[in-house]
Design a protein around this motif. Structure first.
Motif, short mmCIF file in Angstrom:
data_model
loop_
_atom_site.label_atom_id
_atom_site.label_comp_id
_atom_site.label_asym_id
_atom_site.label_seq_id
_atom_site.Cartn_x
_atom_site.Cartn_y
_atom_site.Cartn_z
N LEU A 273 -2.18 2.05 18.91
CA LEU A 273 -2.38 1.47 17.59
C LEU A 273 -0.99 1.19 17.01
CD1 LEU A 273 -3.98 0.75 15.01
CD2 LEU A 273 -3.95 3.19 14.42
N ALA A 274 -0.70 -0.09 16.78
CA ALA A 274 0.60 -0.48 16.21
C ALA A 274 0.38 -0.86 14.75
CB ALA A 274 1.18 -1.66 17.00
N ARG B 84 12.80 -5.55 10.50
CA ARG B 84 13.86 -6.40 11.05
C ARG B 84 14.29 -5.89 12.42
NH1 ARG B 84 18.10 -7.16 6.33
NH2 ARG B 84 18.32 -9.25 7.24
N LEU B 85 14.28 -4.57 12.60
CA LEU B 85 14.60 -3.99 13.91
C LEU B 85 13.51 -4.34 14.91
CD1 LEU B 85 15.74 -0.46 12.66
CD2 LEU B 85 17.21 -2.38 13.34
N VAL B 86 12.27 -4.32 14.43
CA VAL B 86 11.13 -4.63 15.29
C VAL B 86 11.13 -6.11 15.67
CG1 VAL B 86 8.61 -4.70 15.37
CG2 VAL B 86 9.75 -2.72 14.35
N ALA C 170 11.72 -10.42 19.55
CA ALA C 170 12.28 -11.75 19.82
C ALA C 170 13.21 -11.72 21.03
CB ALA C 170 13.03 -12.25 18.58
N PHE C 171 14.00 -10.65 21.15
CA PHE C 171 14.93 -10.56 22.29
C PHE C 171 14.14 -10.46 23.60
CE2 PHE C 171 17.65 -7.98 25.19
CZ PHE C 171 18.66 -8.93 25.37
N GLU C 172 13.06 -9.71 23.60
CA GLU C 172 12.26 -9.56 24.81
C GLU C 172 11.68 -10.92 25.24
OE1 GLU C 172 9.29 -8.91 27.64
OE2 GLU C 172 8.82 -9.71 25.64
N HIS D 47 4.38 -7.72 18.57
CA HIS D 47 4.95 -7.70 19.91
C HIS D 47 6.16 -6.76 19.95
CE1 HIS D 47 6.17 -8.89 23.85
NE2 HIS D 47 7.36 -9.28 23.39
N GLY D 48 6.99 -6.84 18.93
CA GLY D 48 8.17 -5.96 18.86
C GLY D 48 7.77 -4.49 18.85
#
Ligand SMILES: Nc1ncnc2c1ncn2[C@@H]1O[C@H](COP(=O)(O)OP(=O)(O)O)[C@@H](O)[C@H]1O
Ligand SMILES: CC(C)(COP(=O)(O)O)[C@@H](O)C(=O)NCCC(=O)O
Ligand SMILES: [K+]
Length: 258
Positions: free
Chosen positions: A3-4, A110-112, A117-119, A244-245
């Motif tokens: 669960l996110a 913002r960290l998430v 996005a990087f992935e 996704h993050g």
């Protein structure tokens, strides 16, 4: 099952994952006073409605509202018997640590967004998130959050005009027919819509110039499609980027714990 939970200043979104398989998204407004029991009543009603069999074993939380984390922790503990990972806490590792001034607490969203996005895209990115605030997150070549920009959100700006000026009505954002408005609503929509187009363009151009390299612009948040459809501002729009993050950070923590 994971669960996110992405808790923003306006909305709280739950999404459920069975491994890599996305099952569903549930959305409610953010209230710091909502109790663990109230979350569960809402959650179980909707899950039943969708006919989803859930067996939650892991919970990860990103919250831009610190006060809601306590009740969400109790919710995870009481109903799923699990200790949630909370982004921004020392026990939640990040694939790449942020590079900001010492003592700065970066918004977990913002960290998430950076991790998600990087992935998907690799490095040298600008992530624009049209939430309560409009944020720009700059992602380095190696996937670190290295700073950004915070601007008032689109709806917040509309609300501020209405609250501060007696004769200005509440207006919903839309692309205006023309730049020159011939009625009050059209004037406000023009100011906010074209003002934001200019704001996004100028800030992204200046970030690229400061970084002296080409960068991909990724947009997320409810209002991104409105701008994307009307003018070419972004390389990509992804409404599930924050979720996704969260799965990326969750998987990363599982890997390093194994
Ligand atoms: N599709 C949409 N159309 C219009 N407004 C939207 C849409 N999606 C979200 N919003 C509004 O955009 C703002 C930001 O929403 P959201 O991204 O959920 O914010 P946060 O993550 O900060 O809670 C809110 O004011 C919300 O009501
Ligand atoms: C800038 C934000 C308010 C955006 O969150 P949102 O309003 O979209 O929920 C949030 O990321 C935050 O509280 N950040 C802390 C300061 C920082 O990121 O530098
Ligand atoms: K957000």
């Amino acid at each position: 099952m994971l669960l996110a939970i992405d808790c923003g200043n306006t909305n709280t979104v739950f999404s459920i994952w069975d491994g890599e398989k996305f099952l569903c998204t549930l959305r409610t407004s953010t209230h710091h006073a909502r109790t663990a029991d109230a979350y569960f009543t809402w959650f179980s009603t909707l899950i039943k409605h969708y006919g989803i069999e859930t067996d939650i074993t892991d919970v990860i939380i990103s919250s831009t509202v610190p006060r809601v984390v306590f009740n969400l922790r109790v919710f995870a503990d009481r109903f799923f018997n699990c200790r949630p990972l909370v982004v921004g806490r020392p026990e939640c590792a990040l694939p790449t640590e942020p590079r900001v001034d010492e003592g700065t607490i970066v918004g977990p969203d913002r960290l998430v967004n950076t991790a998600g996005a990087f992935e998907r895209h690799g490095g040298d990115l600008i992530v624009v998130d049209f939430g309560t605030a409009t944020t720009f997150d700059v992602v380095s070549a190696d996937g670190a959050y290295i700073g950004g920009v915070i601007a008032p959100g689109v709806n917040l700006s509309l609300e501020a005009l209405h609250n501060a000026a007696a004769a200005l009505p509440h207006v919903d954002i839309a692309k205006p027919q023309s730049v020159i408005g011939t009625n009050t609503v059209a004037c406000i929509q023009s100011g906010i819509f074209w003002g934001y187009v200019g704001l996004v363009r100028e800030i992204c151009d200046r970030i690229k110039a400061e970084r002296e390299r080409p960068m991909k612009i990724i947009a997320t948040g409810g209002l991104a499609p409105l701008f994307q459809q009307s003018v070419e501002l972004f390389d990509s729009f992804e409404d599930d980027l924050t979720m996704h993050g969260l799965t990326v950070i969750h998987n990363y923590n599982k890997e390093i714990a194994a």
